[in-house]
Design a protein around this motif. Structure first.
Motif, PDB file in Angstrom:
ATOM      1  N   ASP A 145     -10.217   9.445   4.530  1.00  0.00           N
ATOM      2  CA  ASP A 145     -10.614   8.214   3.856  1.00  0.00           C
ATOM      3  C   ASP A 145      -9.671   7.041   4.103  1.00  0.00           C
ATOM      4  O   ASP A 145      -9.702   6.074   3.363  1.00  0.00           O
ATOM      5  N   THR A 146      -8.860   7.124   5.129  1.00  0.00           N
ATOM      6  CA  THR A 146      -7.981   5.999   5.433  1.00  0.00           C
ATOM      7  C   THR A 146      -8.810   4.743   5.664  1.00  0.00           C
ATOM      8  O   THR A 146      -9.785   4.777   6.407  1.00  0.00           O
ATOM      9  N   LEU A 147      -8.432   3.666   5.001  1.00  0.00           N
ATOM     10  CA  LEU A 147      -9.086   2.372   5.152  1.00  0.00           C
ATOM     11  C   LEU A 147     -10.585   2.421   4.843  1.00  0.00           C
ATOM     12  O   LEU A 147     -11.357   1.688   5.435  1.00  0.00           O
ATOM     13  N   PHE A 148     -10.977   3.305   3.901  1.00  0.00           N
ATOM     14  CA  PHE A 148     -12.415   3.380   3.622  1.00  0.00           C
ATOM     15  C   PHE A 148     -12.937   2.074   3.032  1.00  0.00           C
ATOM     16  O   PHE A 148     -14.088   1.712   3.238  1.00  0.00           O
ATOM     17  N   GLU A 149     -12.056   1.331   2.343  1.00  0.00           N
ATOM     18  CA  GLU A 149     -12.482   0.048   1.776  1.00  0.00           C
ATOM     19  C   GLU A 149     -12.897  -0.912   2.890  1.00  0.00           C
ATOM     20  O   GLU A 149     -13.966  -1.521   2.840  1.00  0.00           O
ATOM     21  N   ASP A 165      -1.963  10.185  -0.547  1.00  0.00           N
ATOM     22  CA  ASP A 165      -2.517   8.838  -0.417  1.00  0.00           C
ATOM     23  C   ASP A 165      -1.432   7.799  -0.639  1.00  0.00           C
ATOM     24  O   ASP A 165      -0.657   7.898  -1.587  1.00  0.00           O
ATOM     25  N   ILE A 166      -1.382   6.824   0.241  1.00  0.00           N
ATOM     26  CA  ILE A 166      -0.522   5.667   0.005  1.00  0.00           C
ATOM     27  C   ILE A 166      -1.455   4.472  -0.108  1.00  0.00           C
ATOM     28  O   ILE A 166      -2.229   4.195   0.813  1.00  0.00           O
ATOM     29  N   ILE A 167      -1.416   3.805  -1.262  1.00  0.00           N
ATOM     30  CA  ILE A 167      -2.282   2.644  -1.443  1.00  0.00           C
ATOM     31  C   ILE A 167      -1.421   1.387  -1.403  1.00  0.00           C
ATOM     32  O   ILE A 167      -0.453   1.265  -2.154  1.00  0.00           O
ATOM     33  N   VAL A 168      -1.743   0.510  -0.492  1.00  0.00           N
ATOM     34  CA  VAL A 168      -0.980  -0.730  -0.327  1.00  0.00           C
ATOM     35  C   VAL A 168      -1.862  -1.886  -0.785  1.00  0.00           C
ATOM     36  O   VAL A 168      -3.035  -1.946  -0.423  1.00  0.00           O
ATOM     37  N   ASP A 169      -1.288  -2.778  -1.606  1.00  0.00           N
ATOM     38  CA  ASP A 169      -2.054  -3.953  -2.031  1.00  0.00           C
ATOM     39  C   ASP A 169      -1.751  -5.137  -1.128  1.00  0.00           C
ATOM     40  O   ASP A 169      -0.594  -5.413  -0.819  1.00  0.00           O
ATOM     41  N   PHE A 170      -2.798  -5.810  -0.714  1.00  0.00           N
ATOM     42  CA  PHE A 170      -2.649  -6.980   0.151  1.00  0.00           C
ATOM     43  C   PHE A 170      -3.214  -8.199  -0.566  1.00  0.00           C
ATOM     44  O   PHE A 170      -4.125  -8.068  -1.393  1.00  0.00           O
ATOM     45  N   PRO A 171      -2.716  -9.416  -0.223  1.00  0.00           N
ATOM     46  CA  PRO A 171      -3.270 -10.619  -0.854  1.00  0.00           C
ATOM     47  C   PRO A 171      -4.724 -10.855  -0.447  1.00  0.00           C
ATOM     48  O   PRO A 171      -5.543 -11.266  -1.264  1.00  0.00           O
ATOM     49  N   ASP A 172      -5.067 -10.644   0.797  1.00  0.00           N
ATOM     50  CA  ASP A 172      -6.465 -10.787   1.221  1.00  0.00           C
ATOM     51  C   ASP A 172      -6.719  -9.926   2.459  1.00  0.00           C
ATOM     52  O   ASP A 172      -5.800  -9.329   3.021  1.00  0.00           O
ATOM     53  N   GLU A 207      -7.884  -6.290 -10.199  1.00  0.00           N
ATOM     54  CA  GLU A 207      -8.086  -7.352 -11.191  1.00  0.00           C
ATOM     55  C   GLU A 207      -7.132  -8.522 -10.996  1.00  0.00           C
ATOM     56  O   GLU A 207      -7.451  -9.648 -11.334  1.00  0.00           O
ATOM     57  N   ASP A 208      -5.948  -8.226 -10.456  1.00  0.00           N
ATOM     58  CA  ASP A 208      -4.983  -9.317 -10.289  1.00  0.00           C
ATOM     59  C   ASP A 208      -5.232 -10.146  -9.037  1.00  0.00           C
ATOM     60  O   ASP A 208      -4.402 -10.964  -8.654  1.00  0.00           O
ATOM     61  N   GLY A 209      -6.370  -9.938  -8.365  1.00  0.00           N
ATOM     62  CA  GLY A 209      -6.706 -10.774  -7.217  1.00  0.00           C
ATOM     63  C   GLY A 209      -6.245 -10.223  -5.883  1.00  0.00           C
ATOM     64  O   GLY A 209      -6.520 -10.812  -4.851  1.00  0.00           O
ATOM     65  N   THR A 210      -5.536  -9.087  -5.911  1.00  0.00           N
ATOM     66  CA  THR A 210      -5.150  -8.487  -4.639  1.00  0.00           C
ATOM     67  C   THR A 210      -6.213  -7.479  -4.221  1.00  0.00           C
ATOM     68  O   THR A 210      -7.111  -7.165  -4.998  1.00  0.00           O
ATOM     69  N   ILE A 211      -6.106  -7.000  -3.006  1.00  0.00           N
ATOM     70  CA  ILE A 211      -7.050  -5.977  -2.548  1.00  0.00           C
ATOM     71  C   ILE A 211      -6.278  -4.721  -2.135  1.00  0.00           C
ATOM     72  O   ILE A 211      -5.218  -4.811  -1.528  1.00  0.00           O
ATOM     73  N   PRO A 212      -6.790  -3.546  -2.509  1.00  0.00           N
ATOM     74  CA  PRO A 212      -6.090  -2.309  -2.140  1.00  0.00           C
ATOM     75  C   PRO A 212      -6.556  -1.778  -0.786  1.00  0.00           C
ATOM     76  O   PRO A 212      -7.711  -1.966  -0.404  1.00  0.00           O
ATOM     77  N   ALA A 213      -5.648  -1.161  -0.066  1.00  0.00           N
ATOM     78  CA  ALA A 213      -6.018  -0.464   1.164  1.00  0.00           C
ATOM     79  C   ALA A 213      -5.422   0.935   1.085  1.00  0.00           C
ATOM     80  O   ALA A 213      -4.226   1.086   0.871  1.00  0.00           O
ATOM     81  N   THR A 214      -6.285   1.924   1.212  1.00  0.00           N
ATOM     82  CA  THR A 214      -5.840   3.309   1.092  1.00  0.00           C
ATOM     83  C   THR A 214      -5.472   3.858   2.457  1.00  0.00           C
ATOM     84  O   THR A 214      -6.225   3.697   3.409  1.00  0.00           O
ATOM     85  N   PHE A 215      -4.307   4.480   2.539  1.00  0.00           N
ATOM     86  CA  PHE A 215      -3.943   5.211   3.750  1.00  0.00           C
ATOM     87  C   PHE A 215      -3.785   6.668   3.357  1.00  0.00           C
ATOM     88  O   PHE A 215      -2.927   6.996   2.548  1.00  0.00           O
ATOM     89  N   ARG A 216      -4.654   7.497   3.872  1.00  0.00           N
ATOM     90  CA  ARG A 216      -4.585   8.917   3.518  1.00  0.00           C
ATOM     91  C   ARG A 216      -3.860   9.674   4.627  1.00  0.00           C
ATOM     92  O   ARG A 216      -4.328   9.741   5.747  1.00  0.00           O
ATOM     93  N   MET A 217      -2.710  10.213   4.239  1.00  0.00           N
ATOM     94  CA  MET A 217      -1.897  10.926   5.204  1.00  0.00           C
ATOM     95  C   MET A 217      -2.226  12.399   5.133  1.00  0.00           C
ATOM     96  O   MET A 217      -2.275  12.966   4.044  1.00  0.00           O
TER      97      MET A 217
END
Lengths: 352, 58
Positions: A205-209, A256-263, A307-317
């Motif tokens: 599911d890496t980058l499934f978003e 899973d490592i979830i990284v939040d990005f601004p956009d 909710e805080d306006g960032t977007i999550p990206a999942t990296f599944r190792m």
């Protein structure tokens, strides 16, 4: 016509005119045909380009450094000294750097233990991208570890002799391999008996978003989808693949490592700077259309946004450890030899 | 001299100014994402694009 003259004619005619019919069958050429998914040359160019800007490339090493650290922690579990270790698909030697860090042992009574690099005598870091491999060749960590860099012509055929290495590590590079079964078998081949292979790769599911939102954006804007995010191996597949390649005593787990990005643009730029951009053979040439990017940004936020306006990206190792078969190696007991009912030990009642 | 802004950065800045339009478009897609077809949310998208074009000009 005189039959006497016709006879020899008839006798010899069929022999002279005999056509040699050699029968042939459709035969499969030796070795199974391999499915090509990724364009290895494109990937090479992308990594070279990414590493050509060392400053930016170092900024986005957060993921590879983190995974390299988590991976090398697993070396702690093996109470052994390794003479010669291979880092297969080394990127910018992230594993070598992680090994020179102070020992990450969480036990507070042993805080001053030496770094992991003292446990190995010689590390060979192999990668096909020269620029990426030599990016950090001048940094101080190179002096703390006996490191050789080796530029591979093709990561899918390893140029090493059988039974060369006491361990093979690999961090975040095997997800670009086309023929994973063959590469795993080759790794098994170059390991000494009873030596471990420890690897981490992007999976499932890496980058499934990003995958889903780009699909929706493509669908709505252009009426069809084009592959943007690589197909990745699943956890369940890895066990089978390792077993097929001849590894014993497998351990496969996910993290899973979830990284939040601004956009989404920041996410895609970071992926590009990591050299992890799309290299699927069937991809559309050229950049993604602006309309799709615009739609993707909106859909990603609506579908997955925080909710805080960032977007999550999942990296599944997927982390895996497999051992090459060796003498005196512990083996699983045959089926049906268990003497104790696990339910008695673990508790757990009857399943109703 | 300020560092050169990459086109993608300009694009991102312009898009960031249209969060209202973007969320309307996003909601339209997400409302029923199992049956997305071409131009399903065309009017919402055009509004988003107009906003982006205006923001990019400034």
């Amino acid at each position: 016509m005189n039959p006497a003259t016709a006879r020899p004619f008839l006798r010899y005619l069929p022999t002279r005119r005999r056509i040699c019919i050699s029968r042939s069958y459709a035969v499969q050429s030796p070795g199974n045909p391999t499915l090509q998914i990724f364009n290895r040359h494109t990937k090479y160019l992308q990594k070279e380009r990414a590493a050509a800007d060392p400053e930016r490339s170092r900024q986005v090493d957060y993921l590879k450094d983190e995974v390299a650290m988590r991976l090398s922690e697993r070396l702690l579990d093996i109470n052994r000294h390794f003479d010669h270790v291979l880092d297969f698909g080394a990127n910018s030697c992230n594993i070598a750097r992680a090994l020179t860090l102070p020992d990450p042992d969480p036990d507070p009574s042993k805080t001053s233990s030496p770094p992991l690099s003292t446990r190995l005598s010689h590390l060979t870091a192999a990668d096909s991208s020269r620029t990426m491999l030599y990016r950090d060749a001048d940094l101080p960590f190179n002096k703390e570890i006996n490191l050789t860099r080796h530029v591979l012509d093709d990561e899918e055929s390893l140029p090493y002799e059988a039974e060369t290495f006491d361990a093979v590590l690999s961090s975040l590079s095997m997800h670009w391999i086309n023929d994973l079964p063959s590469v795993l078998a080759q790794i098994n081949h170059i390991l000494k008996p009873d030596a471990p292979f420890i690897a981490a790769m992007f999976g499932g599911d890496t980058l499934f978003e990003l995958r889903t939102s780009l699909q929706l954006a493509d669908m709505e804007r252009r009426g069809g989808v084009s592959p943007h995010v690589s197909p990745l191996a699943d956890v369940r597949d890895m066990g089978g693949l390792l077993q097929k390649a001849g590894f014993k005593m497998l351990t496969v787990d996910v993290d899973d490592i979830i990284v939040d990005f601004p956009d989404t643009f920041a996410l895609m730029q970071d992926l590009q700077s990591m050299g992890e951009n799309n290299a699927i053979l069937g991809r559309e040439p050229g950049a993604i259309k602006r309309d799709v990017l615009l739609a993707n940004e909106a859909i990603y936020r609506a579908l997955h946004g925080n909710e805080d306006g960032t977007i999550p990206a999942t990296f599944r190792m997927i982390y895996m450890i497999g051992w090459k078969e060796g003498p005196n190696q512990s083996k699983p007991l045959p089926r049906g030899t268990g003497q104790v009912n696990l339910a008695d030990i673990l508790g757990g009642g009857e399943v109703k | 001299m300020p560092a050169r802004t990459r086109p993608i950065d300009k694009f991102a800045q312009a898009v960031a100014k249209c969060s209202t339009e973007a969320s309307v478009y996003g909601k339209c897609i997400v409302a029923d994402y199992n049956s997305v077809h071409k131009d399903k949310c065309l009017t919402e998208f055009m509004r988003l694009k107009d906003c982006y074009m205006a923001a990019a000009k400034k």
